[in-house]
Design a protein around this motif. Structure first.
Motif, PDB file in Angstrom:
ATOM      1  N   GLY A  67       8.601  76.426  20.822  1.00 28.93           N
ATOM      2  CA  GLY A  67       8.361  75.406  21.848  1.00 28.93           C
ATOM      3  C   GLY A  67       9.540  74.461  22.016  1.00 28.93           C
ATOM      4  N   GLY A  68      10.552  74.587  21.173  1.00 32.80           N
ATOM      5  CA  GLY A  68      11.719  73.712  21.247  1.00 32.80           C
ATOM      6  C   GLY A  68      11.598  72.440  20.438  1.00 32.80           C
ATOM      7  N   ASN A  69      10.543  72.313  19.643  1.00 32.71           N
ATOM      8  CA  ASN A  69      10.366  71.136  18.793  1.00 32.71           C
ATOM      9  C   ASN A  69      10.980  71.446  17.424  1.00 32.71           C
ATOM     10  N   TRP A  70      12.312  71.481  17.397  1.00 30.90           N
ATOM     11  CA  TRP A  70      13.037  71.856  16.189  1.00 30.90           C
ATOM     12  C   TRP A  70      12.838  70.856  15.056  1.00 30.90           C
ATOM     13  N   GLY A  71      12.623  69.602  15.384  1.00 27.26           N
ATOM     14  CA  GLY A  71      12.333  68.606  14.354  1.00 27.26           C
ATOM     15  C   GLY A  71      11.035  68.926  13.632  1.00 27.26           C
ATOM     16  N   LEU A  72      10.025  69.322  14.396  1.00 29.85           N
ATOM     17  CA  LEU A  72       8.746  69.698  13.793  1.00 29.85           C
ATOM     18  C   LEU A  72       8.886  70.990  12.993  1.00 29.85           C
ATOM     19  N   ALA A  73       9.655  71.944  13.502  1.00 23.97           N
ATOM     20  CA  ALA A  73       9.878  73.193  12.759  1.00 23.97           C
ATOM     21  C   ALA A  73      10.548  72.889  11.418  1.00 23.97           C
ATOM     22  N   ASP A  74      11.547  72.038  11.456  1.00 23.32           N
ATOM     23  CA  ASP A  74      12.260  71.625  10.245  1.00 23.32           C
ATOM     24  C   ASP A  74      11.297  70.974   9.251  1.00 23.32           C
ATOM     25  N   TYR A  75      10.488  70.059   9.747  1.00 24.76           N
ATOM     26  CA  TYR A  75       9.522  69.353   8.902  1.00 24.76           C
ATOM     27  C   TYR A  75       8.508  70.329   8.300  1.00 24.76           C
ATOM     28  N   GLN A  76       7.981  71.240   9.113  1.00 26.17           N
ATOM     29  CA  GLN A  76       6.981  72.194   8.622  1.00 26.17           C
ATOM     30  C   GLN A  76       7.565  73.082   7.529  1.00 26.17           C
ATOM     31  N   LEU A  77       8.814  73.514   7.686  1.00 25.20           N
ATOM     32  CA  LEU A  77       9.429  74.348   6.662  1.00 25.20           C
ATOM     33  C   LEU A  77       9.630  73.558   5.369  1.00 25.20           C
ATOM     34  N   LYS A  78      10.055  72.317   5.474  1.00 24.62           N
ATOM     35  CA  LYS A  78      10.229  71.502   4.261  1.00 24.62           C
ATOM     36  C   LYS A  78       8.884  71.281   3.553  1.00 24.62           C
ATOM     37  N   GLU A  79       7.833  71.023   4.303  1.00 28.74           N
ATOM     38  CA  GLU A  79       6.507  70.835   3.706  1.00 28.74           C
ATOM     39  C   GLU A  79       5.978  72.136   3.119  1.00 28.74           C
ATOM     40  N   LEU A  80       6.272  73.255   3.780  1.00 31.18           N
ATOM     41  CA  LEU A  80       5.889  74.559   3.262  1.00 31.18           C
ATOM     42  C   LEU A  80       6.543  74.787   1.896  1.00 31.18           C
ATOM     43  N   LEU A  81       7.817  74.450   1.800  1.00 32.39           N
ATOM     44  CA  LEU A  81       8.535  74.610   0.528  1.00 32.39           C
ATOM     45  C   LEU A  81       7.970  73.706  -0.560  1.00 32.39           C
ATOM     46  N   GLU A  82       7.521  72.518  -0.201  1.00 36.49           N
ATOM     47  CA  GLU A  82       6.881  71.640  -1.188  1.00 36.49           C
ATOM     48  C   GLU A  82       5.574  72.247  -1.689  1.00 36.49           C
ATOM     49  N   ALA A  83       4.803  72.833  -0.775  1.00 32.89           N
ATOM     50  CA  ALA A  83       3.564  73.495  -1.182  1.00 32.89           C
ATOM     51  C   ALA A  83       3.877  74.679  -2.092  1.00 32.89           C
TER      52      ALA A  83
END
Length: 174
Positions: A67-83
Protein backbone atom coordinates in the motif's frame (compact mmCIF):
# COMPACT_ATOMS: atom_id res chain seq x y z
CA UNK A 1 -22.42 -46.58 46.97
CA UNK A 2 -22.94 -43.73 49.48
CA UNK A 3 -19.97 -44.91 51.54
CA UNK A 4 -17.74 -44.98 48.45
CA UNK A 5 -18.89 -41.48 47.44
CA UNK A 6 -18.42 -40.12 50.97
CA UNK A 7 -14.99 -41.75 51.19
CA UNK A 8 -13.99 -40.19 47.85
CA UNK A 9 -15.18 -36.76 48.99
CA UNK A 10 -13.29 -37.10 52.27
CA UNK A 11 -10.12 -38.04 50.39
CA UNK A 12 -10.55 -35.05 48.09
CA UNK A 13 -11.11 -32.70 51.02
CA UNK A 14 -8.00 -34.05 52.71
CA UNK A 15 -5.98 -33.21 49.58
CA UNK A 16 -7.25 -29.64 49.27
CA UNK A 17 -4.73 -28.11 51.68
CA UNK A 18 -1.92 -29.86 49.78
CA UNK A 19 -3.29 -28.63 46.43
CA UNK A 20 -3.65 -25.13 47.81
CA UNK A 21 -0.06 -25.23 49.11
CA UNK A 22 1.20 -26.33 45.68
CA UNK A 23 -0.70 -23.48 44.06
CA UNK A 24 0.76 -20.95 46.49
CA UNK A 25 4.19 -22.50 45.96
CA UNK A 26 3.88 -21.67 42.26
CA UNK A 27 3.06 -18.02 42.79
CA UNK A 28 5.18 -15.52 40.90
CA UNK A 29 4.88 -13.20 43.90
CA UNK A 30 5.64 -15.53 46.81
CA UNK A 31 8.62 -17.60 47.82
CA UNK A 32 12.33 -17.36 47.21
CA UNK A 33 13.55 -15.82 43.92
CA UNK A 34 14.41 -19.19 42.33
CA UNK A 35 10.88 -20.47 42.98
CA UNK A 36 9.35 -17.27 41.60
CA UNK A 37 11.52 -17.50 38.47
CA UNK A 38 10.49 -21.13 37.99
CA UNK A 39 6.84 -20.10 38.29
CA UNK A 40 7.36 -17.40 35.65
CA UNK A 41 9.11 -19.87 33.34
CA UNK A 42 6.19 -22.29 33.59
CA UNK A 43 3.65 -19.72 32.36
CA UNK A 44 5.57 -18.48 29.31
CA UNK A 45 3.62 -18.74 26.06
CA UNK A 46 4.32 -21.60 23.71
CA UNK A 47 5.59 -20.97 20.21
CA UNK A 48 2.03 -21.28 18.88
CA UNK A 49 1.04 -18.12 20.76
CA UNK A 50 4.11 -16.29 19.51
CA UNK A 51 3.54 -17.51 15.94
CA UNK A 52 0.04 -16.11 16.00
CA UNK A 53 1.47 -12.63 16.56
CA UNK A 54 4.22 -13.19 14.01
CA UNK A 55 1.67 -14.28 11.40
CA UNK A 56 -0.48 -11.21 11.97
CA UNK A 57 2.49 -8.86 11.77
CA UNK A 58 3.80 -10.66 8.67
CA UNK A 59 0.48 -10.10 6.86
CA UNK A 60 0.33 -6.48 8.04
CA UNK A 61 3.82 -5.78 6.75
CA UNK A 62 2.89 -7.25 3.36
CA UNK A 63 -0.19 -5.08 2.99
CA UNK A 64 1.60 -2.01 4.33
CA UNK A 65 4.46 -2.32 1.82
CA UNK A 66 2.08 -3.00 -1.04
CA UNK A 67 0.00 0.00 0.00
CA UNK A 68 3.05 2.28 0.14
CA UNK A 69 3.03 2.63 3.93
CA UNK A 70 6.72 1.77 4.27
CA UNK A 71 6.88 3.20 7.79
CA UNK A 72 4.22 0.74 8.90
CA UNK A 73 5.96 -2.12 7.06
CA UNK A 74 9.20 -1.22 8.83
CA UNK A 75 7.45 -1.09 12.21
CA UNK A 76 5.63 -4.41 11.66
CA UNK A 77 8.89 -6.17 10.76
CA UNK A 78 10.65 -4.79 13.85
CA UNK A 79 7.75 -5.90 16.08
CA UNK A 80 7.71 -9.29 14.37
CA UNK A 81 11.40 -9.69 15.21
CA UNK A 82 10.71 -8.79 18.84
CA UNK A 83 8.03 -11.47 19.00
CA UNK A 84 10.48 -13.90 17.45
CA UNK A 85 13.00 -13.06 20.18
CA UNK A 86 10.39 -14.09 22.74
CA UNK A 87 10.06 -17.41 20.93
CA UNK A 88 13.83 -17.86 20.87
CA UNK A 89 14.08 -17.16 24.61
CA UNK A 90 11.11 -19.25 25.74
CA UNK A 91 11.72 -22.12 23.31
CA UNK A 92 15.52 -22.27 22.93
CA UNK A 93 15.33 -25.55 21.04
CA UNK A 94 13.62 -23.67 18.20
CA UNK A 95 16.03 -20.71 18.30
CA UNK A 96 18.43 -21.96 15.58
CA UNK A 97 15.64 -22.28 13.02
CA UNK A 98 14.12 -18.95 14.00
CA UNK A 99 17.51 -17.25 13.70
CA UNK A 100 18.13 -18.88 10.32
CA UNK A 101 14.75 -17.64 9.10
CA UNK A 102 15.66 -14.15 10.25
CA UNK A 103 19.08 -14.13 8.58
CA UNK A 104 18.01 -15.76 5.32
CA UNK A 105 14.64 -14.13 4.77
CA UNK A 106 13.85 -11.25 7.10
CA UNK A 107 17.13 -9.34 6.77
CA UNK A 108 16.73 -9.20 2.95
CA UNK A 109 13.11 -8.15 3.45
CA UNK A 110 14.29 -5.29 5.68
CA UNK A 111 16.68 -4.17 2.93
CA UNK A 112 13.80 -3.98 0.44
CA UNK A 113 11.74 -1.98 2.95
CA UNK A 114 14.62 0.43 3.53
CA UNK A 115 14.84 1.02 -0.23
CA UNK A 116 11.03 1.29 -0.57
CA UNK A 117 11.44 -1.14 -3.47
CA UNK A 118 8.32 -3.18 -4.11
CA UNK A 119 10.00 -5.04 -6.99
CA UNK A 120 12.48 -6.45 -4.42
CA UNK A 121 10.02 -6.67 -1.56
CA UNK A 122 7.39 -8.96 -3.14
CA UNK A 123 9.76 -11.74 -4.30
CA UNK A 124 11.61 -11.59 -0.98
CA UNK A 125 8.33 -11.74 0.88
CA UNK A 126 7.29 -14.80 -1.16
CA UNK A 127 10.64 -16.44 -0.32
CA UNK A 128 10.13 -15.67 3.37
CA UNK A 129 6.63 -17.17 3.24
CA UNK A 130 8.05 -20.36 1.65
CA UNK A 131 10.77 -20.38 4.32
CA UNK A 132 8.16 -20.24 7.07
CA UNK A 133 6.24 -23.14 5.60
CA UNK A 134 9.42 -25.19 5.07
CA UNK A 135 10.28 -24.64 8.74
CA UNK A 136 6.81 -25.76 9.80
CA UNK A 137 7.20 -28.93 7.74
CA UNK A 138 10.73 -29.64 9.00
CA UNK A 139 9.54 -29.40 12.60
CA UNK A 140 6.59 -31.74 12.05
CA UNK A 141 3.95 -29.04 11.66
CA UNK A 142 3.35 -29.46 7.92
CA UNK A 143 -0.35 -29.00 8.56
CA UNK A 144 0.40 -25.33 9.30
CA UNK A 145 0.67 -23.67 5.90
CA UNK A 146 0.88 -19.90 6.17
CA UNK A 147 -0.31 -17.58 3.45
CA UNK A 148 -1.18 -13.91 3.43
CA UNK A 149 -4.92 -13.25 3.21
CA UNK A 150 -6.07 -12.30 -0.31
CA UNK A 151 -7.42 -9.05 1.06
CA UNK A 152 -6.01 -6.80 3.76
CA UNK A 153 -7.60 -7.07 7.16
CA UNK A 154 -10.34 -4.51 7.48
CA UNK A 155 -10.53 -1.90 10.06
CA UNK A 156 -7.82 -0.53 12.19
CA UNK A 157 -4.71 0.06 10.03
CA UNK A 158 -4.34 2.37 7.03
CA UNK A 159 -2.10 0.41 4.70
CA UNK A 160 -2.27 3.07 1.99
CA UNK A 161 -0.91 5.95 4.05
CA UNK A 162 2.23 7.04 2.21
CA UNK A 163 5.17 6.98 4.65
CA UNK A 164 8.87 6.17 4.68
CA UNK A 165 10.76 3.58 6.71
CA UNK A 166 12.90 4.69 9.58
CA UNK A 167 10.98 3.78 12.71
CA UNK A 168 13.15 4.19 15.80
CA UNK A 169 12.16 2.65 19.11
CA UNK A 170 11.83 5.24 21.85
CA UNK A 171 13.00 4.51 25.35
CA UNK A 172 10.88 5.09 28.40
CA UNK A 173 12.74 8.37 29.06
CA UNK A 174 12.13 9.83 25.57
Amino acid sequence: MKHWLLGGCAALLACLPTLAEEKVGKSIFDGPPEQRIDALAEIQPGLGVVMNEIGTRFANLYWAANGGNWGLADYQLKELLEAQEVGEATRPGRAPMLKALEENFLVPLQAAINKKDLSQFNPRFAEAERGCNACHTALGYGFIHYHVPRNPPSGWLDFKLKTSPGYKEKTETQ
